[in-house]
Design a protein around this motif. Structure first.
Motif, PDB file in Angstrom:
ATOM      1  N   PRO A  87       4.772  -3.246  10.852  1.00 26.82           N
ATOM      2  CA  PRO A  87       3.724  -2.329  11.310  1.00 26.82           C
ATOM      3  C   PRO A  87       3.531  -1.107  10.416  1.00 26.82           C
ATOM      4  O   PRO A  87       2.759  -0.226  10.747  1.00 26.82           O
ATOM      5  N   GLN A  88       4.218  -1.025   9.293  1.00 29.08           N
ATOM      6  CA  GLN A  88       4.161   0.176   8.448  1.00 29.08           C
ATOM      7  C   GLN A  88       2.744   0.539   7.998  1.00 29.08           C
ATOM      8  O   GLN A  88       2.376   1.714   8.042  1.00 29.08           O
ATOM      9  N   PRO A  89       1.882  -0.423   7.573  1.00 23.76           N
ATOM     10  CA  PRO A  89       0.515  -0.030   7.198  1.00 23.76           C
ATOM     11  C   PRO A  89      -0.243   0.665   8.335  1.00 23.76           C
ATOM     12  O   PRO A  89      -0.947   1.653   8.095  1.00 23.76           O
ATOM     13  N   LEU A  90      -0.079   0.172   9.553  1.00 25.73           N
ATOM     14  CA  LEU A  90      -0.753   0.803  10.695  1.00 25.73           C
ATOM     15  C   LEU A  90      -0.235   2.217  10.917  1.00 25.73           C
ATOM     16  O   LEU A  90      -1.021   3.135  11.189  1.00 25.73           O
ATOM     17  N   LEU A  91       1.046   2.419  10.774  1.00 26.81           N
ATOM     18  CA  LEU A  91       1.607   3.765  10.929  1.00 26.81           C
ATOM     19  C   LEU A  91       1.051   4.708   9.869  1.00 26.81           C
ATOM     20  O   LEU A  91       0.736   5.861  10.169  1.00 26.81           O
TER      21      LEU A  91
END
Length: 73
Positions: free
Chosen positions: A12-16
């Motif tokens: 989920p890093q891109p969304l964060l």
């Protein structure tokens, strides 16, 4: 226009990273976003449209998605 290449990151890093940008961005500000993770390419544009921001696809291939996001609220 700011640029954010998160093609090296997995969900989920891109969304964060996008959420952090949205927090500090002003209404009308734009971001060029590059995604490679399959889940992020599918989920992030849908999320942004659902919460009311403009998303325009600049280029799309089987490995990368380049978007222009405009913060609208």
């Amino acid at each position: 226009m700011e640029q954010l290449d998160v093609s090296h990151l997995r969900c989920p890093q891109p969304l964060l990273e996008v959420k952090l940008w949205l927090k500090q961005a002003q209404c009308g500000q734009q971001l060029e976003l590059v995604l490679a993770d399959a889940g992020s390419r599918r989920d992030i544009p849908a999320y942004l449209e659902r919460i009311g921001h403009s998303v325009k696809t600049v280029s799309h291939s089987s490995h990368r998605l380049r978007l222009i996001i405009t913060k609208l609220s």
